[in-house]
Design a protein around this motif. Structure first.
Motif, PDB file in Angstrom:
ATOM      1  N   LYS A 122      64.056  20.651  52.313  1.00 51.47           N
ATOM      2  CA  LYS A 122      64.469  20.587  53.717  1.00 51.47           C
ATOM      3  C   LYS A 122      65.759  21.418  53.816  1.00 51.47           C
ATOM      4  N   ARG A 123      65.676  22.591  54.435  1.00 50.70           N
ATOM      5  CA  ARG A 123      66.804  23.509  54.367  1.00 50.70           C
ATOM      6  C   ARG A 123      67.923  23.195  55.353  1.00 50.70           C
ATOM      7  N   ILE A 124      67.545  22.726  56.505  1.00 47.41           N
ATOM      8  CA  ILE A 124      68.584  22.546  57.523  1.00 47.41           C
ATOM      9  C   ILE A 124      68.876  21.073  57.754  1.00 47.41           C
ATOM     10  N   GLU A 125      70.172  20.718  57.665  1.00 44.55           N
ATOM     11  CA  GLU A 125      70.566  19.335  57.920  1.00 44.55           C
ATOM     12  C   GLU A 125      71.454  19.304  59.150  1.00 44.55           C
ATOM     13  N   ILE A 126      70.979  18.653  60.215  1.00 47.42           N
ATOM     14  CA  ILE A 126      71.794  18.551  61.421  1.00 47.42           C
ATOM     15  C   ILE A 126      72.810  17.420  61.210  1.00 47.42           C
ATOM     16  N   LYS A 127      74.071  17.648  61.578  1.00 46.23           N
ATOM     17  CA  LYS A 127      75.088  16.588  61.446  1.00 46.23           C
ATOM     18  C   LYS A 127      74.706  15.399  62.311  1.00 46.23           C
ATOM     19  N   PRO A 128      74.775  14.137  61.796  1.00 46.73           N
ATOM     20  CA  PRO A 128      74.395  12.994  62.633  1.00 46.73           C
ATOM     21  C   PRO A 128      75.309  12.916  63.855  1.00 46.73           C
ATOM     22  N   GLU A 129      74.688  12.638  65.027  1.00 53.41           N
ATOM     23  CA  GLU A 129      75.469  12.630  66.265  1.00 53.41           C
ATOM     24  C   GLU A 129      76.347  11.399  66.384  1.00 53.41           C
ATOM     25  N   VAL A 130      75.767  10.251  65.958  1.00 50.29           N
ATOM     26  CA  VAL A 130      76.515   9.009  66.109  1.00 50.29           C
ATOM     27  C   VAL A 130      77.282   8.733  64.828  1.00 50.29           C
ATOM     28  N   GLU A 131      78.598   8.601  64.968  1.00 51.42           N
ATOM     29  CA  GLU A 131      79.399   8.277  63.797  1.00 51.42           C
ATOM     30  C   GLU A 131      79.129   6.823  63.429  1.00 51.42           C
ATOM     31  N   SER A 132      79.313   6.482  62.168  1.00 48.45           N
ATOM     32  CA  SER A 132      79.047   5.107  61.768  1.00 48.45           C
ATOM     33  C   SER A 132      80.137   4.192  62.338  1.00 48.45           C
ATOM     34  N   LYS A 133      79.792   2.886  62.449  1.00 42.49           N
ATOM     35  CA  LYS A 133      80.725   1.886  62.962  1.00 42.49           C
ATOM     36  C   LYS A 133      82.037   1.917  62.167  1.00 42.49           C
ATOM     37  N   THR A 134      81.902   2.015  60.846  1.00 45.71           N
ATOM     38  CA  THR A 134      83.090   2.012  59.985  1.00 45.71           C
ATOM     39  C   THR A 134      84.016   3.162  60.336  1.00 45.71           C
ATOM     40  N   LEU A 186     100.385  -3.014  60.907  1.00 44.71           N
ATOM     41  CA  LEU A 186      99.297  -3.115  61.887  1.00 44.71           C
ATOM     42  C   LEU A 186      98.315  -4.197  61.423  1.00 44.71           C
ATOM     43  N   VAL A 187      97.939  -5.073  62.331  1.00 47.01           N
ATOM     44  CA  VAL A 187      96.935  -6.096  62.020  1.00 47.01           C
ATOM     45  C   VAL A 187      95.712  -5.761  62.870  1.00 47.01           C
ATOM     46  N   PHE A 188      94.697  -5.199  62.241  1.00 50.16           N
ATOM     47  CA  PHE A 188      93.577  -4.658  63.023  1.00 50.16           C
ATOM     48  C   PHE A 188      92.459  -5.679  63.234  1.00 50.16           C
ATOM     49  N   SER A 189      91.867  -6.156  62.148  1.00 49.17           N
ATOM     50  CA  SER A 189      90.735  -7.081  62.304  1.00 49.17           C
ATOM     51  C   SER A 189      90.391  -7.720  60.965  1.00 49.17           C
ATOM     52  N   ASP A 190      89.456  -8.652  61.020  1.00 49.18           N
ATOM     53  CA  ASP A 190      88.943  -9.262  59.800  1.00 49.18           C
ATOM     54  C   ASP A 190      87.498  -9.667  60.061  1.00 49.18           C
ATOM     55  N   GLY A 191      86.722  -9.763  59.020  1.00 47.45           N
ATOM     56  CA  GLY A 191      85.357 -10.278  59.150  1.00 47.45           C
ATOM     57  C   GLY A 191      84.296  -9.202  59.119  1.00 47.45           C
ATOM     58  N   ASP A 192      83.129  -9.593  59.640  1.00 48.00           N
ATOM     59  CA  ASP A 192      81.945  -8.759  59.528  1.00 48.00           C
ATOM     60  C   ASP A 192      81.745  -7.910  60.800  1.00 48.00           C
ATOM     61  N   PRO A 193      81.895  -6.596  60.708  1.00 48.54           N
ATOM     62  CA  PRO A 193      81.756  -5.754  61.906  1.00 48.54           C
ATOM     63  C   PRO A 193      80.334  -5.726  62.457  1.00 48.54           C
ATOM     64  N   THR A 194      79.361  -6.241  61.695  1.00 51.32           N
ATOM     65  CA  THR A 194      77.988  -6.260  62.209  1.00 51.32           C
ATOM     66  C   THR A 194      77.643  -7.634  62.817  1.00 51.32           C
TER      67      THR A 194
END
Ligand code: URA
Length: 234
Positions: A32-44, A69-77
């Motif tokens: 597979k020669r051409i790889e398109i960059k994924p449009e949606v960035e991952s949640k992380t 900075l206190v950002f978050s904790d736990g399961d992002p899914t």
């Protein structure tokens, strides 16, 4: 255009391919020669970007007096997202929300409806500890609400729990009273999406006013009932 030799031509073609933002792999084998960059960035990645954006906030008294900075904790899914007010001393030391006394009560509250803390996603209205644990100012709540809305959009929870009046005001405005609004399913629109939302008392308030725990227990039971009704895996 006329190219003098093949090597020069290949370099120009490579530049052209790069400008299309696609990767092109040379090989003799059929691949597979051409790889398109994924449009949606991952949640992380989106969460990392959001945390970075918050860390770059300017002219903020909270940021200048806090240690981290206190950002978050736990399961992002997780289907369940909790929003508190802001980090306290312990959270500021450790860098995670709800790890002090109020956090211990929060853990117990969710355990009572059979949900382990690690199964939920937790954040706050403001991500830096307010000096002397004061309540965030209305201007600070407004400033951080922009980030909180993006945070909700990224996590995309099935149920959103707002703990305390600061979380309620940040997303529903200041004209309503928590005593009237708690325990009722409400709809919050963020980025054109509607989120099923429950406002309930903050655990720190329950530590000061244990007689209010009965209302909090009713809200938790209703949350459990809704989780079952929606068949959410948690
Ligand atoms: N209270 C909050 O609202 N958030 C925390 O993280 C800790 C205490």
């Amino acid at each position: 255009m006329f190219y003098k030799n093949k090597k020069q031509n290949d370099i120009i073609n490579l530049e052209l391919l790069k400008s299309y933002e696609i990767g092109y792999t040379f090989s003799n084998k059929p691949i597979k020669r051409i790889e398109i960059k994924p449009e949606v960035e991952s949640k992380t990645e989106l969460l990392k970007n959001l945390s970075y954006k918050i860390s770059k906030i300017e002219n903020c008294e909270l940021k200048s007096s806090a240690s981290k900075l206190v950002f978050s904790d736990g399961d992002p899914t997780s289907p369940l997202m909790i929003v508190g007010e802001g980090p306290g001393q312990k959270e500021d030391e450790i860098g995670k929300p709800f790890v002090g006394e109020a956090g211990l009560l929060l853990n117990k509250m969710f355990k009572a409806i059979n949900i382990g803390r690690e199964k939920i996603y937790i954040t706050n209205v403001v991500n830096y500890r307010p000096p002397n644990n004061r309540k965030p100012e209305p201007s600070e709540i407004t400033k951080y609400a922009f980030f909180l809305r993006e945070h909700i959009s990224i996590i995309d929870p099935k149920i959103l729990i707002l703990m305390g009046s600061t979380a309620m005001e940040s997303l529903f405005g200041t004209k309503i009273k928590i005593s009237k609004e708690r325990g009722i399913w409400k709809e919050l629109i963020v980025n054109n999406k509607t989120y099923l939302t429950m406002i309930t008392f903050h655990p720190a308030y329950l530590l000061r006013q244990p007689d209010q725990k009965k209302y909090s227990w009713a809200d938790l039971k209703e949350t459990r009932r809704k989780i079952n009704e929606l068949n959410l895996k948690i």
